[in-house]
Each structure stands twice: as structure tokens, then as C-alpha cells.
Design an enzyme around this catalytic site. Sequence first.
Site, PDB file in Angstrom:
ATOM      1  N   HIS A 290      -6.094   1.648  -4.010  1.00 48.63           N
ATOM      2  CA  HIS A 290      -5.044   1.187  -3.098  1.00 48.63           C
ATOM      3  C   HIS A 290      -4.589  -0.221  -3.448  1.00 48.63           C
ATOM      4  O   HIS A 290      -5.311  -0.989  -4.094  1.00 48.63           O
ATOM      5  CB  HIS A 290      -5.525   1.248  -1.644  1.00 48.63           C
ATOM      6  CG  HIS A 290      -6.782   0.469  -1.359  1.00 48.63           C
ATOM      7  ND1 HIS A 290      -7.008  -0.175  -0.168  1.00 48.63           N
ATOM      8  CD2 HIS A 290      -7.907   0.233  -2.103  1.00 48.63           C
ATOM      9  CE1 HIS A 290      -8.200  -0.758  -0.181  1.00 48.63           C
ATOM     10  NE2 HIS A 290      -8.763  -0.521  -1.344  1.00 48.63           N
TER      11      HIS A 290
ATOM     12  N   CYS B 296       0.811  -1.225   0.000  1.00 46.75           N
ATOM     13  CA  CYS B 296       0.000   0.000   0.000  1.00 46.75           C
ATOM     14  C   CYS B 296       0.840   1.270   0.000  1.00 46.75           C
ATOM     15  O   CYS B 296       0.587   2.198  -0.777  1.00 46.75           O
ATOM     16  CB  CYS B 296      -0.966  -0.008   1.183  1.00 46.75           C
ATOM     17  SG  CYS B 296      -0.170   0.020   2.816  1.00 46.75           S
TER      18      CYS B 296
ATOM     19  N   HIS C 109      -2.456   1.088   7.078  1.00 44.93           N
ATOM     20  CA  HIS C 109      -2.784   1.056   5.651  1.00 44.93           C
ATOM     21  C   HIS C 109      -2.945   2.480   5.133  1.00 44.93           C
ATOM     22  O   HIS C 109      -3.365   3.383   5.865  1.00 44.93           O
ATOM     23  CB  HIS C 109      -4.081   0.271   5.427  1.00 44.93           C
ATOM     24  CG  HIS C 109      -4.368  -0.027   3.982  1.00 44.93           C
ATOM     25  ND1 HIS C 109      -3.579  -0.863   3.220  1.00 44.93           N
ATOM     26  CD2 HIS C 109      -5.358   0.411   3.152  1.00 44.93           C
ATOM     27  CE1 HIS C 109      -4.073  -0.938   1.996  1.00 44.93           C
ATOM     28  NE2 HIS C 109      -5.150  -0.173   1.927  1.00 44.93           N
TER      29      HIS C 109
END
Length: 366
Positions: A339, A277, A327
Amino acid sequence: MKKHLRKVTFGLIGSLLLTSNIYGAEKGVVNTNILNVRSGPGTHFSVTSQLRRGQEVEVIDSSNEWLKVNLNNQEVFLHSDFVSIIEVPVQEESIVQLQRQAIVDTDILNVRSTPSVNGTRITQLRRGEKLGVVSQSGEWYLVTGPNNIEGFVHGDFIRFAEDKTVLSEQNQVKELIAVVDVNVLNVRQEPNTNSSIIGKTYRFNQLKVVRVLEEWVEIVQTDGRTGYVSKDFTTIREIESFENVDRIRQEVVDYARQFLGNPYSWGGNSLTDGIDCSGFTQQILGRFGFNISRTSRTQINDGVRINRNELLPGDLVFYGNNNSISHVALFIGNGQIIHASNRRTGIIISNIDYGTPYIGAARIIN
């Protein structure tokens, strides 16, 4: 008649070559006193006229012992025994190589290895980037661009410098800023490390640039004094108008969308073969000159903190549990993010409240 085939090779820039197969033109000269011109390749065809010694004709083709020639814009036939063939040299100076300037006229432009959509994509260019145009192949142009790239682009997506708008854009003097890329950066009196430190500047500070040297940048400090900072620890950018910032935001989103469906890999750094990510957000923004750190926990401090209702395309959105970030995603507008999600889904688009709790947001493009 055997065609005389020559291959003319154009030496272009770097290792790229463009070749063109060109047939040498041929003419025939009558080598007998009187030569019958016939309507077909044989003595049983009618005689349409006669030629005399030394007269010249353009030779088109051959059939057994007969030559098809162009005579007064008509195709007629002569016996090859009575015509001497002379090859006309190719006039290489008639082959034009272009030396023009152009700019990219689309948000993202693919540069390819060959003049075809099937050519390997070498790189991508952004709107407004300047190109040197070397030659043309149909609707494609061989160009050189930033960082010495060279390849083919489609003519629909560039504008030539003869365009008054392009000339105006190229003649404008752009103001530059230096964005600090490290936590603390020394400002020195002269452009060398032995010079006195006259100030300090900090990560993400934007400094007006006076001039850019090979290893140093002369900048204006907040108190109006000039000084020098190391070029290695800054990113030089043109000062953007608000309209340009909005355009860049959309370009960032469009660029990110190209990698939808590509795989997730924890710790990976390849947008095509596998990435996680924070690697995804780092590389997407880095493509546009915005340098951020590598982990989701640190990236929230790389920009300006913003409220959820202030989100704009290109902003970073952070997720986790108990206020511990785990994240990061890129906001693309309309309540959605893109993402590198996980191994199962790879790079995807999700709703902003896709599952993991929202923690905060940061703005890098400012």
C-alpha cells in the site's frame, strides 16, 4: 588506404530508426603486365609469386605505398602503383529485416528505447500479448505491440509464431465479455442513441459479447435477448479460465511490487513521483483492465464483498475507525498487503494487521 564507409539506415515503424555501419568491400585489378607478390610491404621482402594484368585480388588494408591483399586465402603485399582499386557496392538486399509474429512469454516484459537493459523503459507488456517483430539487434528485437507501442525487447522473453504452441494460441477464437463501468447503462435495440431502450444493466455486470462495433457493443442480456450498449461505458475482456485468473492475480501483485519505495502524495496519481492509497490501487488494477473508482470509501463498493478468510492475492483490503473507511491496500498473500502508506514510508509491504483497524475486503478480479 582509406576505408569507404557507408551508413545504411533502415526506415522502421514510426519514428524509430535502426542504423548499421557497413564498409564497402574493395578489390584490386593488376594494371601492369607482370606484378611481383611479396611476403611483406617492401622490395626487400621475398617474392612469393607473380600476377598478370587484369587479375583481381581482395584488398584488406594499406601501408604507405603497399597494399595488403588476400590471395588464395593468404595475406600478401602488392605495390599500390600497379593495382587499380575498385569499390564493390554493398549488397543491401543481404540485410534482412524480420517480419514475424511473436507473443510475450513472461509475466511482465519491459519494452525499451534501445536494445540494452540501460535503455529507457517505454512501457510494459503482459504475458500472451501479441507483437510484430520488425528487426533483430543481437539478442534484442525491435517490436510493435498494443496501442501502437514500438521499442526493443529481449529475445529470451518472447516466443515466435513459428512455434506450434503460439500458432495454436493465436488461432483460438476468444470469447469476450463486456464489464459495465457505470452505475446504470441503457441497453438499446439498435446501435444509436435514438434507438429504443429495451433494458438496463448495472456496474460490474458481465455481458456476453456478440460483436464489437466502433462505438457500440452488441451483447446478450440475461433474458437471452440481444441489444447494444455504448462501448465508452464498458471494458471488453476475454473470458478467463480459473487458471488464467490466478495468473492475473499474481501479475497484479508482481506489477505492484515494482513501485516499492516510491513516495506517497495525498491526491497524487503518479506511481513513480507520488500517489495516495486509493490512487495506488486504482492504477495497479487499471493496468490490467479493472476500472475502479478513485477513493477508498467508494472502492469497497466496486467489487464483491468477501470475508477475511477468503482473501486472495489482488483483493482489496480496507481500514479505518468506527466503520469509516480511510485507507485501502492490495492483498499480496501470506498475510501481507502492499500500500501507499504515508509520507514517511511511501509505498511499502506490511502485515495485514499493521495498525489501523481492519474493516473489510472486496474482490475486483473475479
